[in-house]
Design a protein around this motif. Structure first.
Motif, PDB file in Angstrom:
ATOM      1  N   PRO A  25       0.892  -1.305   0.084  1.00 12.10           N
ATOM      2  CA  PRO A  25      -0.089   0.028   0.025  1.00 12.10           C
ATOM      3  C   PRO A  25       0.823   1.312   0.141  1.00 12.10           C
ATOM      4  O   PRO A  25       1.988   1.492   0.378  1.00 12.10           O
ATOM      5  CB  PRO A  25      -0.750  -0.269   1.266  1.00 12.10           C
ATOM      6  CG  PRO A  25       0.021  -1.030   2.319  1.00 12.10           C
ATOM      7  CD  PRO A  25       0.621  -1.963   1.376  1.00 12.10           C
ATOM      8  N   TYR A  26       0.214   2.486  -0.474  1.00 10.37           N
ATOM      9  CA  TYR A  26       0.937   3.575  -0.434  1.00 10.37           C
ATOM     10  C   TYR A  26       0.908   4.163   1.017  1.00 10.37           C
ATOM     11  O   TYR A  26      -0.080   4.569   1.534  1.00 10.37           O
ATOM     12  CB  TYR A  26       0.368   4.649  -1.516  1.00 10.37           C
ATOM     13  CG  TYR A  26       1.096   5.715  -1.325  1.00 10.37           C
ATOM     14  CD1 TYR A  26       2.226   5.863  -2.472  1.00 10.37           C
ATOM     15  CD2 TYR A  26       0.781   6.948  -0.843  1.00 10.37           C
ATOM     16  CE1 TYR A  26       2.925   7.140  -2.563  1.00 10.37           C
ATOM     17  CE2 TYR A  26       1.558   8.113  -0.848  1.00 10.37           C
ATOM     18  CZ  TYR A  26       2.535   8.400  -1.696  1.00 10.37           C
ATOM     19  OH  TYR A  26       3.246   9.356  -1.812  1.00 10.37           O
ATOM     20  N   ILE A  27       1.949   4.558   1.643  1.00 14.21           N
ATOM     21  CA  ILE A  27       1.898   5.461   2.922  1.00 14.21           C
ATOM     22  C   ILE A  27       2.094   6.829   2.648  1.00 14.21           C
ATOM     23  O   ILE A  27       3.280   7.074   2.343  1.00 14.21           O
ATOM     24  CB  ILE A  27       2.912   4.599   3.733  1.00 14.21           C
ATOM     25  CG1 ILE A  27       2.713   3.202   3.764  1.00 14.21           C
ATOM     26  CG2 ILE A  27       2.761   5.439   5.228  1.00 14.21           C
ATOM     27  CD1 ILE A  27       1.341   2.816   4.599  1.00 14.21           C
ATOM     28  N   PHE A  28       1.053   7.525   2.969  1.00 15.07           N
ATOM     29  CA  PHE A  28       1.580   9.110   2.839  1.00 15.07           C
ATOM     30  C   PHE A  28       2.388   9.548   3.956  1.00 15.07           C
ATOM     31  O   PHE A  28       2.578   9.133   4.999  1.00 15.07           O
ATOM     32  CB  PHE A  28       0.116   9.769   3.082  1.00 15.07           C
ATOM     33  CG  PHE A  28      -0.946   9.614   2.041  1.00 15.07           C
ATOM     34  CD1 PHE A  28      -1.349  10.639   0.892  1.00 15.07           C
ATOM     35  CD2 PHE A  28      -1.748   8.289   1.886  1.00 15.07           C
ATOM     36  CE1 PHE A  28      -2.231  10.024   0.178  1.00 15.07           C
ATOM     37  CE2 PHE A  28      -2.790   8.298   1.281  1.00 15.07           C
ATOM     38  CZ  PHE A  28      -3.091   8.934   0.006  1.00 15.07           C
ATOM     39  N   THR A  29       3.322  10.316   3.516  1.00 16.83           N
ATOM     40  CA  THR A  29       4.100  11.169   4.454  1.00 16.83           C
ATOM     41  C   THR A  29       3.301  12.094   5.304  1.00 16.83           C
ATOM     42  O   THR A  29       2.157  12.533   4.690  1.00 16.83           O
ATOM     43  CB  THR A  29       5.318  11.819   3.806  1.00 16.83           C
ATOM     44  OG1 THR A  29       4.581  13.009   2.869  1.00 16.83           O
ATOM     45  CG2 THR A  29       5.974  11.025   2.840  1.00 16.83           C
ATOM     46  N   GLU A 158       5.027   5.931  -7.873  1.00 12.99           N
ATOM     47  CA  GLU A 158       5.881   5.915  -8.605  1.00 12.99           C
ATOM     48  C   GLU A 158       5.542   6.058  -9.962  1.00 12.99           C
ATOM     49  O   GLU A 158       6.202   6.747 -10.945  1.00 12.99           O
ATOM     50  CB  GLU A 158       6.856   4.998  -8.125  1.00 12.99           C
ATOM     51  CG  GLU A 158       7.591   5.001  -7.090  1.00 12.99           C
ATOM     52  CD  GLU A 158       8.604   3.766  -6.655  1.00 12.99           C
ATOM     53  OE1 GLU A 158       8.745   2.936  -7.734  1.00 12.99           O
ATOM     54  OE2 GLU A 158       9.245   3.871  -5.706  1.00 12.99           O
ATOM     55  N   ASP A 159       4.601   5.253 -10.377  1.00 11.27           N
ATOM     56  CA  ASP A 159       3.901   5.169 -11.831  1.00 11.27           C
ATOM     57  C   ASP A 159       3.142   6.727 -12.238  1.00 11.27           C
ATOM     58  O   ASP A 159       2.537   6.523 -13.212  1.00 11.27           O
ATOM     59  CB  ASP A 159       3.225   4.012 -12.209  1.00 11.27           C
ATOM     60  CG  ASP A 159       1.929   3.905 -11.045  1.00 11.27           C
ATOM     61  OD1 ASP A 159       1.547   4.989 -10.331  1.00 11.27           O
ATOM     62  OD2 ASP A 159       1.080   3.019 -11.198  1.00 11.27           O
ATOM     63  N   GLY A 160       2.924   7.491 -11.412  1.00  8.56           N
ATOM     64  CA  GLY A 160       2.347   8.632 -11.540  1.00  8.56           C
ATOM     65  C   GLY A 160       0.837   8.591 -11.515  1.00  8.56           C
ATOM     66  O   GLY A 160      -0.150   9.746 -11.296  1.00  8.56           O
ATOM     67  N   THR A 161       0.132   7.662 -10.850  1.00 10.41           N
ATOM     68  CA  THR A 161      -1.175   7.349 -10.485  1.00 10.41           C
ATOM     69  C   THR A 161      -1.216   7.754  -9.072  1.00 10.41           C
ATOM     70  O   THR A 161      -0.420   7.539  -8.078  1.00 10.41           O
ATOM     71  CB  THR A 161      -1.607   6.109 -10.767  1.00 10.41           C
ATOM     72  OG1 THR A 161      -0.934   5.228  -9.807  1.00 10.41           O
ATOM     73  CG2 THR A 161      -1.460   5.714 -12.180  1.00 10.41           C
ATOM     74  N   PRO A 162      -2.566   8.508  -8.698  1.00 10.73           N
ATOM     75  CA  PRO A 162      -2.876   8.800  -7.220  1.00 10.73           C
ATOM     76  C   PRO A 162      -3.048   7.358  -6.511  1.00 10.73           C
ATOM     77  O   PRO A 162      -3.285   6.503  -7.018  1.00 10.73           O
ATOM     78  CB  PRO A 162      -4.047   9.681  -7.315  1.00 10.73           C
ATOM     79  CG  PRO A 162      -4.701   9.140  -8.627  1.00 10.73           C
ATOM     80  CD  PRO A 162      -3.657   8.912  -9.651  1.00 10.73           C
ATOM     81  N   PRO A 163      -2.676   7.626  -5.184  1.00  7.96           N
ATOM     82  CA  PRO A 163      -2.932   6.305  -4.071  1.00  7.96           C
ATOM     83  C   PRO A 163      -4.548   6.108  -4.184  1.00  7.96           C
ATOM     84  O   PRO A 163      -5.404   6.684  -4.431  1.00  7.96           O
ATOM     85  CB  PRO A 163      -2.456   7.063  -2.853  1.00  7.96           C
ATOM     86  CG  PRO A 163      -1.555   8.063  -3.198  1.00  7.96           C
ATOM     87  CD  PRO A 163      -2.184   8.783  -4.390  1.00  7.96           C
ATOM     88  N   ARG A 164      -4.813   5.066  -3.619  1.00  7.64           N
ATOM     89  CA  ARG A 164      -6.223   4.778  -3.255  1.00  7.64           C
ATOM     90  C   ARG A 164      -6.599   5.348  -1.988  1.00  7.64           C
ATOM     91  O   ARG A 164      -5.915   5.704  -1.304  1.00  7.64           O
ATOM     92  CB  ARG A 164      -6.452   3.011  -2.961  1.00  7.64           C
ATOM     93  CG  ARG A 164      -5.639   2.124  -4.078  1.00  7.64           C
ATOM     94  CD  ARG A 164      -5.623   0.798  -3.745  1.00  7.64           C
ATOM     95  NE  ARG A 164      -5.066   0.648  -2.338  1.00  7.64           N
ATOM     96  CZ  ARG A 164      -5.162  -0.461  -1.569  1.00  7.64           C
ATOM     97  NH1 ARG A 164      -5.911  -1.136  -1.677  1.00  7.64           N
ATOM     98  NH2 ARG A 164      -4.724  -0.145  -0.175  1.00  7.64           N
TER      99      ARG A 164
END
Length: 235
Positions: A25-29, A158-164
């Motif tokens: 998953p993407y972890i926001f800073t 990294e691929d330019g798409t927004p996180p979920r």
């Protein structure tokens, strides 16, 4: 493979549903979370959806501040929000189990501010996030709008798409663990607390949410250093 009446059928390889076991998953800073709040807190009034600029700031705070699943938040009713104790009462959950979710003091205050702005009638017990037709917000347009807000905050993978949107729940878990560690809480005891708060049936489920980022790894590693400093000699 299906076997019946002496016939055997083998499913073609391309027909199998591929399950991604390596998904991360993407972890926001913390800085990305700050920028996302900056975007939603300055949404303009939209005549077609007159409460739009009030709902999204509140929704984001509920998702990130309490780690709720999106549908858990969207199905909240005003009666599920205890403004005197600062607690959310969830009944529409993934595991079909009820749970109480305490809010932080700042979130609790914002909830009261939100309800004042929404100006619901005193006897209202409808949806906390009510749509123009009086129903609850549908998750699909929320996904679309939240991704739009993430792009406006310059947040992308990294691929330019927004996180979920669900990655906000993952982020809550990591940031909550980080906060408990920073305040001196033993991580051995922190996991069951976090697991209960998230509504998981076991700690094993919670472990999937704990993705250490570059922001948190050093602080947690340092806190554990005292337990192993004499195990590995310096080279």
């Amino acid at each position: 493979m299906i076997c019946a009446l002496n016939y055997t059928y083998v499913y073609p390889a391309e027909k199998y549903v591929k399950v991604r076991s390596d998904f991360c998953p993407y972890i926001f800073t913390h800085e990305e979370i700050r920028r996302l709040f900056e975007v939603v807190d300055h949404l303009p009034y939209w005549g077609r959806y007159p409460k739009h600029h009030l709902i999204y700031p509140m929704l984001l705070r509920i998702l990130y501040g309490c780690g709720l699943r999106l549908n858990e938040a969207l199905l909240l009713k005003t009666g599920d929000v205890d403004t005197t104790q600062g607690v959310l009462y969830l009944s529409n959950t993934k595991n079909e189990s009820q749970r109480c979710v305490p809010m932080s003091v700042s979130l609790w205050k914002y909830v009261n501010y939100y309800l004042e702005q929404m100006a619901y009638p005193p006897d209202y017990n409808g949806y906390f996030f009510t749509s123009p037709d009086g129903n609850h917000y549908n998750s699909t347009p929320v996904y679309v709008m939240m991704k739009k807000h993430m792009k406006a905050a310059y947040i992308s993978r990294e691929d330019g798409t927004p996180p979920r949107v669900h990655d906000l729940r993952h982020t809550f878990a990591v940031h909550a663990l980080e906060k408990m560690d920073r305040e001196g809480c033993d991580l051995y005891y922190a996991l069951p607390i976090l697991s209960t708060y998230l509504g998981h049936g076991s700690i094993r489920s919670t472990e999937k949410y704990l993705r250490l980022t570059f922001e948190t790894r050093d602080s947690i590693t340092d806190s554990m250093a005292g337990n192993y400093h004499d195990i590995f000699p310096e080279v």
